[in-house]
Design an enzyme around this catalytic site. Structure first.
Site, PDB file in Angstrom:
ATOM      1  N   CYS A   1       0.861  -1.181   0.000  1.00  0.00           N
ATOM      2  CA  CYS A   1       0.000   0.000   0.000  1.00  0.00           C
ATOM      3  C   CYS A   1       0.895   1.228   0.000  1.00  0.00           C
ATOM      4  O   CYS A   1       1.767   1.365   0.859  1.00  0.00           O
ATOM      5  CB  CYS A   1      -0.897  -0.016   1.236  1.00  0.00           C
ATOM      6  SG  CYS A   1      -1.561   1.583   1.729  1.00  0.00           S
TER       7      CYS A   1
ATOM      8  N   CYS B   1       0.735   3.413   3.189  1.00  0.00           N
ATOM      9  CA  CYS B   1       1.324   2.679   4.317  1.00  0.00           C
ATOM     10  C   CYS B   1       2.843   2.640   4.186  1.00  0.00           C
ATOM     11  O   CYS B   1       3.570   2.774   5.173  1.00  0.00           O
ATOM     12  CB  CYS B   1       0.779   1.256   4.371  1.00  0.00           C
ATOM     13  SG  CYS B   1      -1.013   1.139   4.496  1.00  0.00           S
TER      14      CYS B   1
END
Length: 360
Positions: free
Chosen positions: A259, A262
């Site tokens: 991600c 992230c």
């Protein structure tokens, strides 16, 4: 290099590249998130202020895997447009990242088999993990159909508050980073915070001084962490090199996060932790602690952002601890495990008064 299956990040072709990455931000389209596991909230907004950055001294950090000097592969990101929050990045892919970090680099051995330095590494990573979980719970997508965001207190309890050790490690990591910032006070005060915006630069310098020379903070916590107790004995240098290698591996694993947002916050905070280690223990791989400290702009940015993230996490846990436990008890009184409520925190840490460091 990432060795985890399914952790690689796909390279978007030009027609898949999100529009906000190419022109001023105007919102995210769900159709442009092919590389973000289908989650629009996981994309990074790369819209930039037009202000320029002045180049700092380029020096590498022995605690991190990346060469953090400016190069053509770097992308500037406005963190205010990309807050740390829930992104929808869950499941096996996310779990493998943390499994690799803990099992391969800082396993939790029985306390009698673990030296003090390795305990410190485990506590730092556990504390960082707890802080990330706190921020996910603090800013959570409660209803995707209405794009409603808010606090997920059940998640906060299940991932952090239910486990007193995780709360304790969160505080430990906060104090560790706070010690690094206060130890580097002279350097950080004189650092050049130049963005091309004089008003913002003056405000930044003022905020830095307020943090570094806060009288309440200094009186309440004069020595947050005593680094002089580490690396003692004849095996000290070898042990430091071993733990440096383990932390570099953790830094490299952050590149495997699937991600983008992230990965952004993971790499930023691991760099901040690596910067704290650099300040407290060395400027290179040896014990040359009397050498002048040299930090890059990215290291200073990461250090301050990490301290802010940890401080906000500690504040939220302190404020919500007992009330969350009461709610959970009401929902399932027969099965709930007593965790680290506000009352328990006093027993865990030996004091009931806290000084919060957070920027508005």
């Amino acid at each position: 290099m990432c060795k985890l299956r399914d952790c690689s990040v796909c390279e978007c072709s030009e027609n898949e590249f999100p529009e906000p990455f190419r022109k001023p931000y105007s919102g995210l389209s769900p159709d442009s998130m092919m590389c973000q596991e289908g989650k629009p909230q996981a994309a990074v907004d790369k819209t930039l202020d037009s202000k320029v950055f002045k180049r700092w001294v380029e020096t590498d950090n022995p605690w991190t895997s990346d060469d953090e000097t400016d190069n053509n592969e770097m992308t500037y990101v406005n963190l205010q447009l990309n807050p740390e929050r829930y992104t929808g990045y869950t499941g096996d892919s996310a779990r493998r990242i943390w499994d690799a970090i803990y099992k391969e680099n800082c396993p939790k051995y029985p306390s009698e088999e673990l030296c003090h330095e390795k305990k410190v590494l485990y506590k730092l990573i556990s504390g960082l993990h707890s802080s990330i979980s706190v921020h996910i719970a603090y800013d959570y997508l409660l209803d995707e159909s209405t794009n409603s965001w808010g606090q997920n207190l059940s998640l906060l309890y299940d991932r952090v508050l239910k486990y007193p050790e995780r709360v304790q490690n969160l505080y430990f990591t906060y104090l560790f980073v706070l010690r690094a910032v206060t130890k580097a006070a002279d350097y950080l005060e004189q650092a050049e915070y130049n963005t091309g915006n004089p008003e913002d630069d003056l405000k930044t310098e003022s905020l830095v001084k307020q943090l570094l020379y806060n009288s309440q903070l200094r009186s309440a916590c004069p020595l947050p962490f005593d680094e002089a107790k580490l690396w003692q004995g004849e095996n000290g240098p070898e042990l430091k090199q071993e733990i440096q290698k383990q932390f570099r591996n953790i830094s490299a694993i952050m590149d495997c996060v699937g991600c983008e947002k992230c990965r952004l916050w993971g790499k930023l905070q691991v760099l901040g932790l690596g910067t704290a280690l650099k300040i407290l223990f060395s400027v290179d791989g040896d014990s040359h602690l009397n050498q002048p400290l040299q930090l890059q702009r990215n290291e200073v940015i990461a250090l301050f952002n990490l301290l802010n993230r940890l401080s906000e996490s500690v504040k939220f846990v302190h404020e919500k601890g007992s009330s969350v436990e009461e709610v959970i008890n009401e929902q399932s009184p027969s099965t709930v495990q007593k965790g680290a409520s506000k009352t328990n925190l006093k027993g865990l840490f030996g004091y009931s008064q806290y000084t919060w460091i957070g920027w508005d």
